[in-house]
Design a protein around this motif. Structure first.
Motif, PDB file in Angstrom:
ATOM      1  N   VAL A 134       0.849  -1.191   0.000  1.00 57.57           N
ATOM      2  CA  VAL A 134       0.000   0.000   0.000  1.00 57.57           C
ATOM      3  C   VAL A 134       0.886   1.242   0.000  1.00 57.57           C
ATOM      4  O   VAL A 134       1.707   1.423   0.909  1.00 57.57           O
ATOM      5  CB  VAL A 134      -0.934   0.039   1.221  1.00 57.57           C
ATOM      6  CG1 VAL A 134      -1.796   1.305   1.202  1.00 57.57           C
ATOM      7  CG2 VAL A 134      -1.805  -1.208   1.291  1.00 57.57           C
ATOM      8  N   ALA A 135       0.741   2.067  -1.021  1.00 58.34           N
ATOM      9  CA  ALA A 135       1.431   3.358  -1.039  1.00 58.34           C
ATOM     10  C   ALA A 135       0.510   4.378  -0.387  1.00 58.34           C
ATOM     11  O   ALA A 135      -0.670   4.470  -0.741  1.00 58.34           O
ATOM     12  CB  ALA A 135       1.742   3.773  -2.472  1.00 58.34           C
ATOM     13  N   PHE A 136       1.045   5.132   0.567  1.00 59.76           N
ATOM     14  CA  PHE A 136       0.219   6.133   1.258  1.00 59.76           C
ATOM     15  C   PHE A 136       0.844   7.503   1.052  1.00 59.76           C
ATOM     16  O   PHE A 136       1.969   7.764   1.484  1.00 59.76           O
ATOM     17  CB  PHE A 136       0.126   5.809   2.747  1.00 59.76           C
ATOM     18  CG  PHE A 136      -1.138   6.321   3.380  1.00 59.76           C
ATOM     19  CD1 PHE A 136      -2.122   5.456   3.820  1.00 59.76           C
ATOM     20  CD2 PHE A 136      -1.349   7.692   3.514  1.00 59.76           C
ATOM     21  CE1 PHE A 136      -3.299   5.933   4.386  1.00 59.76           C
ATOM     22  CE2 PHE A 136      -2.527   8.180   4.066  1.00 59.76           C
ATOM     23  CZ  PHE A 136      -3.493   7.301   4.512  1.00 59.76           C
ATOM     24  N   LEU A 189      -2.470   0.654   9.079  1.00 63.64           N
ATOM     25  CA  LEU A 189      -2.286  -0.338   8.015  1.00 63.64           C
ATOM     26  C   LEU A 189      -1.046  -1.186   8.285  1.00 63.64           C
ATOM     27  O   LEU A 189      -1.045  -2.391   8.034  1.00 63.64           O
ATOM     28  CB  LEU A 189      -2.180   0.366   6.660  1.00 63.64           C
ATOM     29  CG  LEU A 189      -3.485   0.955   6.118  1.00 63.64           C
ATOM     30  CD1 LEU A 189      -3.213   1.840   4.914  1.00 63.64           C
ATOM     31  CD2 LEU A 189      -4.461  -0.155   5.739  1.00 63.64           C
ATOM     32  N   VAL A 190      -0.002  -0.545   8.820  1.00 65.87           N
ATOM     33  CA  VAL A 190       1.190  -1.299   9.208  1.00 65.87           C
ATOM     34  C   VAL A 190       0.832  -2.306  10.292  1.00 65.87           C
ATOM     35  O   VAL A 190       1.216  -3.486  10.234  1.00 65.87           O
ATOM     36  CB  VAL A 190       2.310  -0.351   9.701  1.00 65.87           C
ATOM     37  CG1 VAL A 190       3.469  -1.162  10.288  1.00 65.87           C
ATOM     38  CG2 VAL A 190       2.814   0.527   8.563  1.00 65.87           C
ATOM     39  N   LYS A 191       0.057  -1.865  11.285  1.00 64.90           N
ATOM     40  CA  LYS A 191      -0.363  -2.748  12.374  1.00 64.90           C
ATOM     41  C   LYS A 191      -1.180  -3.931  11.857  1.00 64.90           C
ATOM     42  O   LYS A 191      -1.134  -5.022  12.424  1.00 64.90           O
ATOM     43  CB  LYS A 191      -1.185  -1.966  13.396  1.00 64.90           C
ATOM     44  CG  LYS A 191      -0.397  -0.959  14.196  1.00 64.90           C
ATOM     45  CD  LYS A 191      -1.312  -0.184  15.132  1.00 64.90           C
ATOM     46  CE  LYS A 191      -0.563   0.908  15.874  1.00 64.90           C
ATOM     47  NZ  LYS A 191      -1.471   1.717  16.730  1.00 64.90           N
ATOM     48  N   ALA A 192      -1.938  -3.689  10.783  1.00 70.39           N
ATOM     49  CA  ALA A 192      -2.775  -4.743  10.212  1.00 70.39           C
ATOM     50  C   ALA A 192      -1.976  -5.720   9.359  1.00 70.39           C
ATOM     51  O   ALA A 192      -2.524  -6.707   8.851  1.00 70.39           O
ATOM     52  CB  ALA A 192      -3.894  -4.126   9.375  1.00 70.39           C
ATOM     53  N   GLY A 193      -0.676  -5.452   9.180  1.00 64.64           N
ATOM     54  CA  GLY A 193       0.184  -6.378   8.456  1.00 64.64           C
ATOM     55  C   GLY A 193       0.494  -6.011   7.031  1.00 64.64           C
ATOM     56  O   GLY A 193       1.175  -6.772   6.326  1.00 64.64           O
ATOM     57  N   TYR A 194       0.035  -4.861   6.564  1.00 67.44           N
ATOM     58  CA  TYR A 194       0.291  -4.451   5.187  1.00 67.44           C
ATOM     59  C   TYR A 194       1.705  -3.899   5.032  1.00 67.44           C
ATOM     60  O   TYR A 194       2.281  -3.328   5.975  1.00 67.44           O
ATOM     61  CB  TYR A 194      -0.729  -3.392   4.742  1.00 67.44           C
ATOM     62  CG  TYR A 194      -2.109  -3.960   4.537  1.00 67.44           C
ATOM     63  CD1 TYR A 194      -2.446  -4.616   3.353  1.00 67.44           C
ATOM     64  CD2 TYR A 194      -3.070  -3.875   5.537  1.00 67.44           C
ATOM     65  CE1 TYR A 194      -3.708  -5.155   3.173  1.00 67.44           C
ATOM     66  CE2 TYR A 194      -4.338  -4.411   5.366  1.00 67.44           C
ATOM     67  CZ  TYR A 194      -4.639  -5.057   4.175  1.00 67.44           C
ATOM     68  OH  TYR A 194      -5.894  -5.607   4.006  1.00 67.44           O
ATOM     69  N   GLY A 241       6.763   1.019   8.751  1.00 70.16           N
ATOM     70  CA  GLY A 241       6.541   1.166   7.325  1.00 70.16           C
ATOM     71  C   GLY A 241       7.830   1.477   6.588  1.00 70.16           C
ATOM     72  O   GLY A 241       8.922   1.442   7.158  1.00 70.16           O
ATOM     73  N   ARG A 242       7.713   1.793   5.316  1.00 71.47           N
ATOM     74  CA  ARG A 242       8.854   2.183   4.498  1.00 71.47           C
ATOM     75  C   ARG A 242       8.652   3.599   3.994  1.00 71.47           C
ATOM     76  O   ARG A 242       7.520   4.062   3.878  1.00 71.47           O
ATOM     77  CB  ARG A 242       9.030   1.241   3.302  1.00 71.47           C
ATOM     78  CG  ARG A 242       9.356  -0.191   3.699  1.00 71.47           C
ATOM     79  CD  ARG A 242       9.691  -1.041   2.473  1.00 71.47           C
ATOM     80  NE  ARG A 242       8.517  -1.339   1.658  1.00 71.47           N
ATOM     81  CZ  ARG A 242       8.459  -1.178   0.338  1.00 71.47           C
ATOM     82  NH1 ARG A 242       9.501  -0.686  -0.320  1.00 71.47           N
ATOM     83  NH2 ARG A 242       7.372  -1.513  -0.337  1.00 71.47           N
TER      84      ARG A 242
END
Length: 301
Positions: free
Chosen positions: A9-11, A25-30, A50-51
């Motif tokens: 996922v790009a945010f 979203l990071v917490k959800a595993g994405y 995240g990255r």
């Protein structure tokens, strides 16, 4: 859609709302890769797992889902179009979910432009403020195709609790405009009620508690009543942004011949608050405008 760990996922836009959404979203595993014009926001996402990316083009390259959360219609257009934008750099078939609040006609146009570029587009503005973003309890109103909505629903469920497809492209923005109309009126009336209660020497904390339990109850009372009484207006959603949203509402209503007298009044009160230098405060600062009109001491001063 595959499992979260296999979905990139790009945010784009890691501000007050976007930063919390990306972190959830990071917490959800994405696998989340974020970009923001302020590097510090990107660093915060990296610290959360995240990255980081140094440009929109870098962020969206290879992403399965792209989410944008930026302030206004021109900002969304800048992110989407041009050599460094989503359409020119995202892989064919990617789904772009715009969670910004912008003009419905702009969303509809970008959805068509996206199709021509091989990108599927959903407009998905959110409601719930900073608290809703932080707690992953946002209400998300989505416009677009059913199949695209179904595919990204797990991603949206990771940041919201009420996620609804409300119609074709642009419909999400139309519903968000209605949301902002209601919210503005609610804040103004809560502000007027507080000033009214104080003028009669009522225990305002007790009064808001009993009001919240009856027909006058609202999310505004639940989430903002105490901070309004305390004169605390740290921005969860700035007056400046609500002013922008009210402009969308007024223009959209005029285009369809819809009369919104209460909305027009709320828009003027918000505009007046900006003119008085309160644009950077939370929209609950409408209380300050009522206090000024009533000749009372202004909260927070």
């Amino acid at each position: 859609m595959t499992s979260p760990s296999d979905t990139t996922v790009a945010f784009i836009g890691l501000g007050i709302m976007g930063g919390h959404m990306a972190a959830n979203l990071v917490k959800a595993g994405y696998d989340v890769i974020g970009y923001n014009r302020s590097p510090g926001k990107v660093e915060a996402l990296v610290e959360a797992g995240g990255r980081g990316a140094s440009s929109v083009a870098e962020a969206v390259k290879g992403a399965d889902v792209i989410i944008t959360m930026v302030p206004d219609s021109p900002d969304v257009e800048d992110v989407a179009e041009g050599e460094g934008g989503i359409f020119a750099n995202a892989k064919s078939g990617a789904v772009w979910v715009d969670c910004s609040t912008i003009r419905p006609d702009v969303s509809a146009r970008l959805a068509e432009a996206g199709r021509e570029a091989g990108i599927r587009v959903l407009d998905a503005p959110v409601s719930g403020g900073e608290a809703g973003a932080k707690e992953a309890k946002l209400s998300i109103m989505v416009g677009g195709e059913q199949a695209d909505f179904d595919e990204v629903r797990p991603v949206l469920d990771a940041v919201g609790t009420t996620v609804v497809l409300v119609g074709p492209a642009g419909s999400g923005q139309t519903v968000k405009a209605a949301n902002q109309l209601i919210v503005a009126g609610n804040y103004e009336l809560v502000a007027e009620a507080i000033v009214f209660l104080r003028a009669y020497g009522v225990d305002t904390e007790a009064a808001l508690k009993v009001l919240a339990g009856g027909l006058a109850g609202s999310t505004v009372l639940d989430r903002k009543g105490a901070s309004m009484l305390a004169g605390q207006f740290a921005p969860g959603f700035r007056i400046d942004l609500h002013h922008k949203d009210m402009g969308i509402i007024i223009d959209s209503a005029r285009a369809k011949g819809v009369t919104i007298p209460m909305g027009a009044l709320a828009a003027q009160l918000i505009n007046a608050l900006r003119a008085q230098g309160d644009g950077g405060l939370d929209h609950s600062a409408l209380l300050r405008g009522v206090e000024r009109l009533s000749g009372q001491k202004v909260s927070g001063e």
